[in-house]
Design a protein around this motif. Structure first.
Motif, mmCIF file in Angstrom:
data_model
loop_
_atom_site.group_PDB
_atom_site.id
_atom_site.type_symbol
_atom_site.label_atom_id
_atom_site.label_comp_id
_atom_site.label_asym_id
_atom_site.label_seq_id
_atom_site.Cartn_x
_atom_site.Cartn_y
_atom_site.Cartn_z
ATOM 1 N N ASN A 6 0.808 -1.217 0.000
ATOM 2 C CA ASN A 6 0.000 0.000 0.000
ATOM 3 C C ASN A 6 0.844 1.271 0.000
ATOM 4 O OD1 ASN A 6 -2.629 -0.514 -0.415
ATOM 5 N ND2 ASN A 6 -3.178 -0.725 1.747
ATOM 6 N N GLY A 7 0.366 2.266 -0.738
ATOM 7 C CA GLY A 7 1.049 3.565 -0.754
ATOM 8 C C GLY A 7 2.303 3.543 -1.591
ATOM 9 N N LYS A 8 2.477 2.524 -2.448
ATOM 10 C CA LYS A 8 3.701 2.437 -3.260
ATOM 11 C C LYS A 8 3.389 2.661 -4.731
ATOM 12 C CE LYS A 8 6.527 -0.340 -0.294
ATOM 13 N NZ LYS A 8 7.116 -1.642 -0.012
ATOM 14 N N THR A 9 4.447 3.003 -5.459
ATOM 15 C CA THR A 9 4.291 3.146 -6.910
ATOM 16 C C THR A 9 4.384 1.761 -7.540
ATOM 17 O OG1 THR A 9 6.656 3.299 -7.245
ATOM 18 C CG2 THR A 9 5.477 5.375 -6.861
ATOM 19 N N LYS A 10 4.017 1.695 -8.797
ATOM 20 C CA LYS A 10 4.105 0.444 -9.559
ATOM 21 C C LYS A 10 5.524 -0.154 -9.468
ATOM 22 C CE LYS A 10 4.314 -0.716 -14.386
ATOM 23 N NZ LYS A 10 4.057 -0.318 -15.742
ATOM 24 N N ASP A 11 6.562 0.693 -9.689
ATOM 25 C CA ASP A 11 7.938 0.189 -9.671
ATOM 26 C C ASP A 11 8.322 -0.330 -8.294
ATOM 27 O OD1 ASP A 11 8.144 0.754 -12.271
ATOM 28 O OD2 ASP A 11 9.214 2.667 -12.022
ATOM 29 N N GLN A 12 7.868 0.402 -7.253
ATOM 30 C CA GLN A 12 8.193 -0.052 -5.885
ATOM 31 C C GLN A 12 7.512 -1.394 -5.593
ATOM 32 O OE1 GLN A 12 6.788 3.505 -3.950
ATOM 33 N NE2 GLN A 12 8.863 4.107 -3.328
ATOM 34 N N ILE A 13 6.287 -1.543 -6.082
ATOM 35 C CA ILE A 13 5.554 -2.804 -5.863
ATOM 36 C C ILE A 13 6.308 -3.960 -6.514
ATOM 37 C CG2 ILE A 13 3.460 -4.086 -6.556
ATOM 38 C CD1 ILE A 13 1.886 -1.474 -6.032
ATOM 39 N N LEU A 14 6.704 -3.741 -7.775
ATOM 40 C CA LEU A 14 7.352 -4.837 -8.509
ATOM 41 C C LEU A 14 8.759 -5.130 -7.975
ATOM 42 C CD1 LEU A 14 6.063 -4.005 -12.107
ATOM 43 C CD2 LEU A 14 5.261 -5.785 -10.548
ATOM 44 N N ALA A 15 9.375 -4.118 -7.333
ATOM 45 C CA ALA A 15 10.742 -4.322 -6.832
ATOM 46 C C ALA A 15 10.760 -4.964 -5.443
ATOM 47 C CB ALA A 15 11.475 -2.970 -6.787
ATOM 48 N N PHE A 16 9.619 -4.973 -4.768
ATOM 49 C CA PHE A 16 9.609 -5.455 -3.381
ATOM 50 C C PHE A 16 9.890 -6.973 -3.329
ATOM 51 C CE2 PHE A 16 7.492 -6.999 0.488
ATOM 52 C CZ PHE A 16 8.087 -6.155 1.425
ATOM 53 N N ASP A 17 10.814 -7.374 -2.440
ATOM 54 C CA ASP A 17 11.189 -8.796 -2.336
ATOM 55 C C ASP A 17 10.224 -9.508 -1.384
ATOM 56 O OD1 ASP A 17 12.310 -11.248 -2.147
ATOM 57 O OD2 ASP A 17 14.356 -10.536 -1.767
ATOM 58 N N VAL A 18 9.114 -9.946 -1.965
ATOM 59 C CA VAL A 18 8.048 -10.497 -1.138
ATOM 60 C C VAL A 18 8.440 -11.846 -0.523
ATOM 61 C CG1 VAL A 18 6.726 -11.686 -2.953
ATOM 62 C CG2 VAL A 18 5.535 -10.641 -1.044
#
Ligand code: PLP
Length: 555
Positions: A509-521
């Motif tokens: 939540n509260g992230k940009t598209k790039d931040q979402i895709l970069a997050f190491d889930v």
């Protein structure tokens, strides 16, 4: 009758030497599969290290030994269920394959347009779907006998339903959800009066009852060895010789032939006519050890111990006022199915799991039964001979503490409501929070608490398009984008899933598209202990949620 020595019996099962976290394993999912005694494990090693060879085909000594052990196992089954002839015992992969064999072979032999096949409302999918496939193929009709108020096959309805069109009645000796013994002899006798083939699915009965196929007089009796302390991948199809002789083969290949020629092939004698290809030799040989193990522990004494355990467990469960059995009165074998009022089945099951108790929640491969009861699913506790009265007490205490857990407070210093947090650090805070809590049961409590505090979604958003595929229970996800920042909202009917949704939303939540895709889930889930502790179905649900978020942000 010799006394049953539970300590001695249980000591034969190596799996109970280990722990689930710091707790003893309490295994109450025996209707799905039982644990295996050491004798079965040792037999595998003996077979592979001393006489591994294909059966029936070679002239060398290893093959002679292997064939002898393989056929010895058939002899033991023949005696165990008291079939009239040895060749009436056919090896399959399990009950499912046995039903498929029958539906296909009998389909060729005697099912025509407009013929009727009868099953009951409580059948396992394995005893429904193969008949549906056949009915569709042959334009035959599948009819369903409802259950009595106590959850038994309704014989009176069958009396009305059976007719000259009926060719087969196929039903469970004991339902895998209800745990009650159906009136097999009466059903079979009615079938005989009408010259109808009777098939008994004994998958659940075989582990708890002494089965005598001649006394039952059914045409076919089927079971899987893994539900009676034997290996997976082995099943038994018992059939009356006269019928088996008339039936065409199911699978073609080696072993099932007498002579193969392009001008015509002739088939082998029973039982080999139905045993095409290399069978599960090691499993079948190892199964002989499961049967010898049962006999050496006095089957009668074992079953009478189980009866006592069944009565005790039923009485204890009755004392939990929020617990509602799906059918009244005690089951005959230790299979208990119930719901807990106002609680999601998965929440109860994961709570028990966090306390080391393995039970099943869901539809139990009996969706038509669940539908007739107006339920999505239920919780099933199924016991076996190695389970103890103390384990039942532990279950009852844990179910009681689950009811009290509604008043949970957080174990960590700072309790959080992640969905409301817009900060990029929300996931860091959860990692920090979890790092201060030791043990999966405590982390599980924390996730449940998050689920409790998770803001619910307006029902208008719970649409088909927001539904997340792959979750065992329903979950929905919606979103909006403000200035390039994604805001997700999610909900589920199960508290445990809502807790997991909170964790996932905190990461995105509260992230940009790039931040979402970069997050190491994956790293995130690993830090929280989710990768190691979630059941495969729950882990798949979590994966489905994350994938949906990725798909949205890639749009
Ligand atoms: N029939 C019943 C009543 C069962 O309980 C099961 C398994 O749970 C089956 C059939 C299918 O058995 P298997 O998966 O071993 O083929």
């Amino acid at each position: 009758m010799s006394r049953f020595n539970i300590e001695k019996f249980r000591s034969h099962f190596p799996i109970f030497d280990q722990k689930s976290g710091s707790k003893e394993i309490v295994y109450f999912d025996n209707a799905a599969t039982t644990q295996k005694p050491k004798a079965v494990l040792d037999k595998y090693a003996e077979y592979y290290s001393q006489y591994n060879a294909n059966v029936h085909r070679a002239s060398h000594q290893l093959s002679a030994k292997s064939t002898s052990a393989f056929e010895q196992s058939r002899q033991l089954v023949h005696k165990y269920i008291n079939s009239k002839h040895l060749e009436e015992i056919i090896w399959t992969k399990g009950t499912t394959e046995s039903v498929n064999l029958l539906s296909q072979s009998l389909g060729h032999l005697c099912i025509n347009v407009g013929d009727e096949i009868i099953v009951s409302q409580s059948e396992h999918h394995a005893n429904i779907v193969p008949w549906q496939i056949l009915a569709e193929h042959k334009q035959a009709i599948l009819r369903v006998v409802p259950l009595t108020d106590e959850g038994l096959f309704d014989l009176d309805v069958l009396k009305e339903m059976i007719s000259s069109k009926t060719k087969v009645v196929s039903f469970a000796h004991v339902s895998n959800v209800i745990g009650k013994i159906n009136p097999v002899k009466d059903i079979v006798s009615l079938c005989k009066q009408h010259k109808v083939i009777s098939i008994v699915d004994g998958a659940q009965a075989i582990a708890h009852l002494q089965v005598d196929v001649q006394a039952l007089d059914c045409d076919f009796y089927l079971f899987s060895t893994h539900k009676m302390y034997g290996p997976t991948g082995v099943g038994v199809l018992y059939g009356k010789k006269e019928l088996l002789n008339k039936m065409p083969p199911y699978h073609g290949g080696g072993e099932m032939i007498k002579k193969v020629s392009f001008s015509g092939t002739t088939y082998n004698a029973l039982p080999f006519k139905f045993e095409a290809g290399t069978p599960n030799i090691s499993g079948i040989v190892a199964f002989s050890s499961a049967l010898s193990f049962l006999e050496s522990n006095s089957v009668k004494a074992l079953f009478s111990y189980e009866e006592e355990l069944t009565k005790y467990c039923y009485q204890k469960l009755l004392e939990i006022s929020s617990l509602k059995f799906i059918y009244p009165t005690s089951p005959h074998v230790p299979v208990f199915s119930f719901v807990i009022e106002s609680q999601h089945n998965h929440d109860v099951a994961t709570y028990l799991d966090a306390h080391g108790i393995a039970v099943r929640s869901g539809h139990h491969c009996a969706m038509p039964l669940m539908e007739s009861l107006g339920l999505d699913g239920c919780i099933r506790v199924s016991l076996a001979g190695y389970n103890t009265f103390d384990e039942v007490d532990h279950l009852i205490d844990t179910l009681n503490s689950f009811s009290n857990s509604e008043s949970y407070t957080s174990f960590s210093d700072a309790s959080i409501a992640p969905q409301s947090m817009k900060s990029e650090k929300a996931s860091d805070r959860i990692i920090h929070q979890f790092s201060t809590i030791k043990g999966w049961d405590t982390r599980h409590r924390e996730i449940m608490l998050m689920g409790k505090n998770h803001p619910r979604m307006d029902s208008a958003f719970k649409s088909e398009s927001n539904l997340i595929q792959g979750c065992e229970s329903s979950a929905w996800l919606s979103y909006k984008v403000d200035n390039g920042l994604y805001q997700f909202q999610a909900d589920s009917d199960a508290k445990i899933i809502r807790g997991l949704l909170s964790i996932v939303l905190a990461a995105f939540n509260g992230k940009t598209k790039d931040q979402i895709l970069a997050f190491d889930v994956e790293y995130y889930f690993e830090c929280l202990g989710l990768t190691q502790h979630l059941s495969p179905s729950r882990a798949n649900g979590l994966k489905a949620i994350v994938e949906k978020i990725y798909a949205i942000s890639k749009e």
